[in-house]
Design an enzyme around this catalytic site. Structure first.
Site, PDB file in Angstrom:
ATOM      1  N   SER A 137       0.824  -1.195   0.000  1.00  0.00           N
ATOM      2  CA  SER A 137       0.000   0.000   0.000  1.00  0.00           C
ATOM      3  C   SER A 137       0.868   1.258   0.000  1.00  0.00           C
ATOM      4  CB  SER A 137      -0.959  -0.044   1.199  1.00  0.00           C
ATOM      5  OG  SER A 137      -1.943   0.953   1.104  1.00  0.00           O
TER       6      SER A 137
ATOM      7  N   ASP B  63      -9.659  -3.978  -5.099  1.00  0.00           N
ATOM      8  CA  ASP B  63      -8.924  -2.832  -4.584  1.00  0.00           C
ATOM      9  C   ASP B  63      -9.086  -1.604  -5.471  1.00  0.00           C
ATOM     10  OD1 ASP B  63      -7.182  -1.236  -3.183  1.00  0.00           O
ATOM     11  OD2 ASP B  63      -5.376  -2.277  -3.837  1.00  0.00           O
TER      12      ASP B  63
ATOM     13  N   HIS C 230      -7.519  -5.450  -0.425  1.00  0.00           N
ATOM     14  CA  HIS C 230      -6.434  -4.596   0.039  1.00  0.00           C
ATOM     15  C   HIS C 230      -6.161  -4.901   1.516  1.00  0.00           C
ATOM     16  CE1 HIS C 230      -4.013  -0.876  -0.498  1.00  0.00           C
ATOM     17  NE2 HIS C 230      -4.151  -0.788   0.813  1.00  0.00           N
TER      18      HIS C 230
END
Length: 404
Positions: free
Chosen positions: A191, A344, A374
């Site tokens: 991320s 995501d 995610h």
């Protein structure tokens, strides 16, 4: 004080159960009840922060961080402590944790990896991602360094990136000290950590650092803060009410006052001039069949921005070390491994980045796991561990073993 704490816990539990039962779910996701529960628990950590601050228990961010770190450890697979040696130390004043595998001792230099944790530049820590970093060290038989970079809002951009660059350079320059081959060091993260890894690659290239990392491992990375209406954002919004969390964390990272967070969330932080300048780098034509829903409408490049937002904010959002996808020059970067996940909002920019790297002559491998979410690499253990999360970790380990 005890009553206040009980009040927070009770309110959070009630709201959490209600949210979990009402939250819509992408039908492509496997093990939906586990994913629904994990996603709801993430949301509850933010709610706990808001309520805790109102009751005078601390700041919203610190309370959220407390619960977020513990949640990630709770949902991650544990690693036998006898298989990995941990050491907390400093690399040029930057706190790091070093993981050395113990099961396959060797006198020959090992491969290494510098890992930057996710959490939107505001959450997460070495502790929250300790199981993940230990897993990579043991399964890929490499020395892993996890960086405790300083975070926003206390330390907005460029401080987190600068910390990661400093720690990375130190590790590569002193690789022999850790029995690591400096030419076999990967960098990576999940991320926001994936964003930092891509930015570190650009920064090291642009400053002439040698040797460059051998690979960049980008796990569902944030790669652009220009447009929060790519097809994957559009798809994600069908299963979440709004983009307020993204507006908050991006706002904090960019150093924007809270009053501008809603404008960021609603895509009103970028001038038409900047949209036109960078639109060619967000080509939906490169996305595979089925990625763009029939009712998707791209952002109008002439969309008027919120003129109360300082123009400098848009310039920072499109800085190449904030939004690596928007870099004009992607040549001479480390080989890239980009992992995306189907549900995501960030999926499309990962695909676009891999495509642009290949166009620039950089070897890039894109791996998509369509049935997961995610944050999946931290949802691999206990009752809430997901098979798709374990598959994602296995794919990353395979890439590390075969290519670093």
């Amino acid at each position: 004080m005890a009553f206040k704490v009980l009040l927070v816990v009770g309110a959070v539990l009630v709201a959490g159960v209600a949210y979990m039962l009402s939250r819509p779910m992408n039908p492509a996701v496997s093990e939906p009840w586990k994913v629904r529960t994990v996603g709801s628990l993430y949301g509850i950590t933010f709610l706990a922060g808001v309520l805790g601050e109102k009751l005078g228990l601390g700041t919203q961010m610190n309370i959220t961080r407390y619960f977020f770190d513990r949640l990630l450890v709770f949902t991650s697979s544990t690693v036998d402590p006898q298989l990995v040696q941990r050491e907390d130390t400093l690399f040029d004043s930057i706190a790091v944790r070093i993981y050395r595998p113990t099961k396959a001792k060797t006198s020959s230099p090992r491969a290494g990896m510098v890992f930057y944790h996710g959490g939107g530049w505001v959450l997460g820590s070495v502790a929250s991602h300790d199981p993940v970093a230990a897993h990579f060290a043991v399964e890929a038989n490499m020395v892993v360094v996890s960086v405790e970079y300083r975070m926003a809002p206390e330390f907005p951009y460029p401080v987190p990136l600068d910390d990661c660059v400093t720690a990375t350079k130190y590790f590569i320059q002193h690789a022999a000290k850790f029995n690591v081959d400096p030419n076999r060091v990967a960098i990576g993260g999940d991320s926001a950590g994936g964003n930092l890894a891509a930015a570190v690659s650009l920064k090291l290239r642009d400053t002439g650092f040698r040797p460059m990392p051998k690979a960049q491992v980008l796990i569902y990375p944030v790669l652009q803060l220009l447009d929060f209406n790519t097809p994957s954002y559009f798809r994600a919004f069908k299963y979440q009410s709004d983009n307020s969390v993204m507006g908050m964390i991006v706002g904090y990272y960019l150093g924007a006052p809270k009053k501008h967070h809603a404008s960021i969330a609603n895509n009103l932080h970028i001038s038409p001039e900047l949209r036109k300048r960078y639109a060619p780098y967000l080509k939906t034509e490169v996305l595979p069949d089925g990625f763009v829903l029939p009712d998707y409408k791209p952002t109008d490049v002439n969309l008027q921005w919120d003129k109360t937002v300082p123009k400098d904010l848009g310039l920072t959002a499109t800085d190449i070390y904030v939004s690596p996808l928007l870099a004009d020059d992607l040549k001479n970067l480390p080989e890239a491994f980009v992992l995306t996940v189907g549900s995501d909002a960030l999926r499309d920019e990962g695909v676009m980045f891999a495509y642009r790297l290949k166009e620039a002559g950089v070897k890039a491998t894109w791996v998509d796991i369509p049935d997961t979410f995610h944050g999946c690499i931290c949802a691999t253990g206990g009752l809430l561990g997901t098979k798709s999360g374990r598959r994602a970790n296995e794919a990353i380990v395979k890439l590390l073993k075969e290519n670093v």
